[in-house]
Design a protein around this motif. Structure first.
Motif, PDB file in Angstrom:
ATOM      1  N   LYS A 110       0.825  -1.219   0.000  1.00  0.00           N
ATOM      2  CA  LYS A 110       0.000   0.000   0.000  1.00  0.00           C
ATOM      3  C   LYS A 110       0.853   1.261   0.000  1.00  0.00           C
ATOM      4  CE  LYS A 110      -3.722  -2.323   2.496  1.00  0.00           C
ATOM      5  NZ  LYS A 110      -4.449  -2.424   3.794  1.00  0.00           N
ATOM      6  N   GLN A 111       2.054   1.163   0.549  1.00  0.00           N
ATOM      7  CA  GLN A 111       2.958   2.311   0.592  1.00  0.00           C
ATOM      8  C   GLN A 111       3.885   2.364  -0.622  1.00  0.00           C
ATOM      9  OE1 GLN A 111       5.055   2.314   4.362  1.00  0.00           O
ATOM     10  NE2 GLN A 111       3.190   1.816   5.496  1.00  0.00           N
ATOM     11  N   GLY A 112       3.721   1.402  -1.538  1.00  0.00           N
ATOM     12  CA  GLY A 112       4.586   1.360  -2.711  1.00  0.00           C
ATOM     13  C   GLY A 112       5.957   0.799  -2.417  1.00  0.00           C
ATOM     14  N   GLU A 113       6.074   0.045  -1.325  1.00  0.00           N
ATOM     15  CA  GLU A 113       7.357  -0.523  -0.909  1.00  0.00           C
ATOM     16  C   GLU A 113       7.341  -2.035  -1.090  1.00  0.00           C
ATOM     17  OE1 GLU A 113       9.754   1.422  -0.039  1.00  0.00           O
ATOM     18  OE2 GLU A 113       8.674   3.308   0.242  1.00  0.00           O
ATOM     19  N   LEU A 114       8.498  -2.661  -0.872  1.00  0.00           N
ATOM     20  CA  LEU A 114       8.613  -4.108  -0.880  1.00  0.00           C
ATOM     21  C   LEU A 114       8.971  -4.591   0.513  1.00  0.00           C
ATOM     22  CD1 LEU A 114      10.561  -5.025  -4.153  1.00  0.00           C
ATOM     23  CD2 LEU A 114       8.110  -5.099  -3.731  1.00  0.00           C
ATOM     24  N   ASP A 115       8.366  -5.697   0.908  1.00  0.00           N
ATOM     25  CA  ASP A 115       8.764  -6.343   2.150  1.00  0.00           C
ATOM     26  C   ASP A 115      10.231  -6.757   2.033  1.00  0.00           C
ATOM     27  OD1 ASP A 115       9.212  -8.385   4.165  1.00  0.00           O
ATOM     28  OD2 ASP A 115       7.051  -8.480   4.414  1.00  0.00           O
ATOM     29  N   ASP A 173      -2.000   5.451 -18.969  1.00  0.00           N
ATOM     30  CA  ASP A 173      -0.749   4.804 -18.601  1.00  0.00           C
ATOM     31  C   ASP A 173      -0.628   4.714 -17.083  1.00  0.00           C
ATOM     32  OD1 ASP A 173      -0.007   4.540 -21.245  1.00  0.00           O
ATOM     33  OD2 ASP A 173       1.073   6.462 -21.282  1.00  0.00           O
ATOM     34  N   LEU A 174       0.105   3.681 -16.653  1.00  0.00           N
ATOM     35  CA  LEU A 174       0.364   3.518 -15.225  1.00  0.00           C
ATOM     36  C   LEU A 174       1.555   4.394 -14.834  1.00  0.00           C
ATOM     37  CD1 LEU A 174      -0.129  -0.289 -14.596  1.00  0.00           C
ATOM     38  CD2 LEU A 174      -1.039   1.521 -13.159  1.00  0.00           C
ATOM     39  N   GLU A 175       1.265   5.534 -14.285  1.00  0.00           N
ATOM     40  CA  GLU A 175       2.323   6.434 -13.849  1.00  0.00           C
ATOM     41  C   GLU A 175       1.929   7.022 -12.497  1.00  0.00           C
ATOM     42  OE1 GLU A 175       3.101   9.405 -16.724  1.00  0.00           O
ATOM     43  OE2 GLU A 175       3.812   8.013 -18.271  1.00  0.00           O
ATOM     44  N   SER A 176       2.814   6.907 -11.535  1.00  0.00           N
ATOM     45  CA  SER A 176       2.542   7.480 -10.223  1.00  0.00           C
ATOM     46  C   SER A 176       3.853   7.695  -9.502  1.00  0.00           C
ATOM     47  CB  SER A 176       1.631   6.555  -9.403  1.00  0.00           C
ATOM     48  OG  SER A 176       2.315   5.354  -9.075  1.00  0.00           O
ATOM     49  N   GLU A 177       3.814   8.542  -8.491  1.00  0.00           N
ATOM     50  CA  GLU A 177       5.015   8.798  -7.707  1.00  0.00           C
ATOM     51  C   GLU A 177       5.524   7.539  -7.023  1.00  0.00           C
ATOM     52  OE1 GLU A 177       7.497   9.416  -4.387  1.00  0.00           O
ATOM     53  OE2 GLU A 177       5.362   8.921  -4.163  1.00  0.00           O
ATOM     54  N   PRO A 178       4.646   6.701  -6.419  1.00  0.00           N
ATOM     55  CA  PRO A 178       5.150   5.461  -5.811  1.00  0.00           C
ATOM     56  C   PRO A 178       5.867   4.543  -6.805  1.00  0.00           C
ATOM     57  CG  PRO A 178       2.943   5.933  -5.010  1.00  0.00           C
ATOM     58  CD  PRO A 178       3.207   6.906  -6.127  1.00  0.00           C
ATOM     59  N   LEU A 179       5.371   4.469  -8.044  1.00  0.00           N
ATOM     60  CA  LEU A 179       6.022   3.614  -9.038  1.00  0.00           C
ATOM     61  C   LEU A 179       7.396   4.166  -9.414  1.00  0.00           C
ATOM     62  CD1 LEU A 179       3.106   2.622 -11.459  1.00  0.00           C
ATOM     63  CD2 LEU A 179       4.081   1.314  -9.576  1.00  0.00           C
ATOM     64  N   GLN A 180       7.501   5.469  -9.580  1.00  0.00           N
ATOM     65  CA  GLN A 180       8.792   6.075  -9.888  1.00  0.00           C
ATOM     66  C   GLN A 180       9.770   5.896  -8.737  1.00  0.00           C
ATOM     67  OE1 GLN A 180       9.825   7.337 -12.844  1.00  0.00           O
ATOM     68  NE2 GLN A 180       7.851   6.557 -13.580  1.00  0.00           N
ATOM     69  N   ARG A 181       9.278   6.047  -7.511  1.00  0.00           N
ATOM     70  CA  ARG A 181      10.142   5.845  -6.338  1.00  0.00           C
ATOM     71  C   ARG A 181      10.608   4.390  -6.264  1.00  0.00           C
ATOM     72  NH1 ARG A 181       6.723   7.026  -2.744  1.00  0.00           N
ATOM     73  NH2 ARG A 181       6.311   4.970  -1.834  1.00  0.00           N
ATOM     74  N   GLN A 185      14.473   2.827  -6.241  1.00  0.00           N
ATOM     75  CA  GLN A 185      14.940   1.965  -5.156  1.00  0.00           C
ATOM     76  C   GLN A 185      15.402   0.613  -5.680  1.00  0.00           C
ATOM     77  OE1 GLN A 185      11.444   1.933  -2.693  1.00  0.00           O
ATOM     78  NE2 GLN A 185      12.043   3.766  -1.535  1.00  0.00           N
ATOM     79  N   ARG A 186      14.645   0.058  -6.593  1.00  0.00           N
ATOM     80  CA  ARG A 186      15.011  -1.259  -7.120  1.00  0.00           C
ATOM     81  C   ARG A 186      16.253  -1.170  -7.996  1.00  0.00           C
ATOM     82  NH1 ARG A 186       9.543  -4.755  -8.349  1.00  0.00           N
ATOM     83  NH2 ARG A 186       8.225  -3.875  -6.715  1.00  0.00           N
ATOM     84  N   GLY A 187      16.392  -0.074  -8.727  1.00  0.00           N
ATOM     85  CA  GLY A 187      17.585   0.095  -9.538  1.00  0.00           C
ATOM     86  C   GLY A 187      18.836   0.171  -8.687  1.00  0.00           C
ATOM     87  N   THR A 188      18.742   0.866  -7.550  1.00  0.00           N
ATOM     88  CA  THR A 188      19.879   0.956  -6.630  1.00  0.00           C
ATOM     89  C   THR A 188      20.218  -0.408  -6.046  1.00  0.00           C
ATOM     90  OG1 THR A 188      19.327   3.237  -6.042  1.00  0.00           O
ATOM     91  CG2 THR A 188      20.716   2.026  -4.508  1.00  0.00           C
ATOM     92  N   PHE A 189      19.194  -1.151  -5.620  1.00  0.00           N
ATOM     93  CA  PHE A 189      19.436  -2.480  -5.056  1.00  0.00           C
ATOM     94  C   PHE A 189      19.999  -3.417  -6.123  1.00  0.00           C
ATOM     95  CE2 PHE A 189      18.322  -6.778  -3.744  1.00  0.00           C
ATOM     96  CZ  PHE A 189      18.737  -6.781  -2.424  1.00  0.00           C
ATOM     97  N   ARG A 190      19.566  -3.262  -7.359  1.00  0.00           N
ATOM     98  CA  ARG A 190      20.060  -4.087  -8.468  1.00  0.00           C
ATOM     99  C   ARG A 190      21.566  -3.892  -8.650  1.00  0.00           C
ATOM    100  NH1 ARG A 190      17.527  -6.096 -13.199  1.00  0.00           N
ATOM    101  NH2 ARG A 190      18.788  -6.107 -15.087  1.00  0.00           N
ATOM    102  N   GLU A 191      22.009  -2.658  -8.602  1.00  0.00           N
ATOM    103  CA  GLU A 191      23.442  -2.389  -8.727  1.00  0.00           C
ATOM    104  C   GLU A 191      24.216  -3.034  -7.588  1.00  0.00           C
ATOM    105  OE1 GLU A 191      23.904   1.806  -8.921  1.00  0.00           O
ATOM    106  OE2 GLU A 191      22.902   2.016 -10.880  1.00  0.00           O
ATOM    107  N   GLU A 192      23.692  -2.953  -6.381  1.00  0.00           N
ATOM    108  CA  GLU A 192      24.355  -3.556  -5.231  1.00  0.00           C
ATOM    109  C   GLU A 192      24.388  -5.079  -5.353  1.00  0.00           C
ATOM    110  OE1 GLU A 192      22.090  -2.146  -1.961  1.00  0.00           O
ATOM    111  OE2 GLU A 192      22.838  -0.080  -2.083  1.00  0.00           O
ATOM    112  N   LEU A 193      23.280  -5.660  -5.801  1.00  0.00           N
ATOM    113  CA  LEU A 193      23.209  -7.118  -5.945  1.00  0.00           C
ATOM    114  C   LEU A 193      24.183  -7.602  -7.009  1.00  0.00           C
ATOM    115  CD1 LEU A 193      21.547  -9.578  -4.875  1.00  0.00           C
ATOM    116  CD2 LEU A 193      20.079  -9.283  -6.876  1.00  0.00           C
TER     117      LEU A 193
END
Length: 332
Positions: A110-115, A173-181, A185-193
């Motif tokens: 609901k907050q646009g985050e991942l567990d 189109d599916l566009e929202s601030e939570p999706l952009q955020r 976040q996932r791009g940053t974690f991808r680089e770290e992984l």
């Protein structure tokens, strides 16, 4: 309908199921269910009756890749997907822990985050907004999911399916601030992984050297489609003379042999179409980060050919095409 389902009880096991309109269906949908080979019902030919398939974006992209490889048919299938909130590792679904985790899972969605406990592959996925779905369900960042959700209609087939139902559907189109955020976040974690694994030859040999040759990664891969894999055939089996010769030459031999060859062979064939579903890592008994390695190599190969698996059903897979001026830089 093909539906990701969470079973009853405290353990809430999760598996994809098929059911008909006449059967009792569970209301407990499970977008956190493990990835499945959604194409299986169509591998023998087109479906004769219409089926609605609820799939994650990675499953949808794998389905598109297999259509290109003539391994499944899109006929009579309505594809429903959602903005993906990730899935838990398989052990969470079988050890009784899933039921306890679900409240936190949905609160994060609901907050646009991942567990934090979903698969690392999911936390590193930047393709969590589906393409090629007839209907897309907006989940990430939707605070009112307990009472309503937004459906985005992408095709005439999707519009026809929803005709007569209560509520309104969006065609934007599916566009929202939570999706952009989430993308950032996932791009940053991808680089770290990716930074945590080495994909040079020595690094791959070292990591894949732990492989025990069970081939579970191949079995669950949604892109591996050969009826009989070379590595499971008699041609891949070695004679007693081979072992005797290797022992005479080297003085010792790893058993089973060719495990690194198996992984590198799969990598050469599959990375161009790898959708990063994470199932291979999930089932590996040797704890090899197969998905991370394949995704990292796949990202480089896909960028080289400007190819994104599952983007367009009419976009040829590079391994099936040839251009005379292709990869000239390799020869220089």
């Amino acid at each position: 309908m093909c539906w990701p389902w969470a079973g009853p009880g405290a353990t809430a096991e999760e598996w994809p199921i098929l059911y008909s309109q006449t059967q009792t269906r569970s209301e407990r949908t499970a977008p956190h269910a493990p990835s499945s080979r959604s194409c299986l019902p169509t591998q023998k030919g087109p479906l004769t009756e219409p089926v609605a398939a609820v799939v994650k974006p990675c499953e949808l992209r794998a389905f598109i890749e297999l259509i290109k490889l003539n391994q499944c048919s899109p006929d009579n299938i309505l594809l429903i997907s959602s903005t993906c909130s990730g899935v838990y590792p398989l052990d969470v679904g079988v050890n009784g822990a899933l039921g306890k985790k679900l409240p936190g899972y949905w609160a994060a969605v609901k907050q646009g985050e991942l567990d934090d406990d979903v698969r690392p592959t999911c936390r590193a996925c930047t393709d969590f907004v589906p393409t090629n779905a007839d209907i897309t369900v907006a989940l990430l960042g939707e605070a009112d999911l307990d009472t309503q959700c937004t459906l985005h209609v992408n095709t005439e087939r999707g519009a026809a399916f929803l005709e007569g139902l209560e509520g309104t559907a969006s065609s934007g189109d599916l566009e929202s601030e939570p999706l952009q955020r989430a993308l950032g976040q996932r791009g940053t974690f991808r680089e770290e992984l990716f930074a945590g694994v080495e994909v040079g030859m020595q690094g791959l040999i070292h990591t894949f050297g732990r492989c025990i040759g069970c081939h579970a990664c191949k079995t669950v891969c949604p892109i591996c489609y050969c009826r009989l894999c070379y590595f499971d055939s008699q041609d891949a089996e070695h004679s007693p003379e081979f072992y005797e010769g290797e022992l005479d030459r080297k003085g010792g031999l790893r058993v089973p042999p060719d495990t690194v060859f198996f992984q590198l062979g799969r990598m050469a064939h599959m990375t161009i179409s790898c959708v990063g579903c994470g199932m291979c890592t999930d089932v590996c008994p040797a704890d090899i980060p197969v998905s991370t390695l394949f995704s990292k190599v796949g990202a480089s190969v896909q960028a080289l050919f400007e190819y994104r698996p599952g983007r367009d059903v009419d976009e040829e897979i590079p391994l099936r095409t040839f251009e005379e001026e292709e990869l000239a830089q390799v020869a220089t």
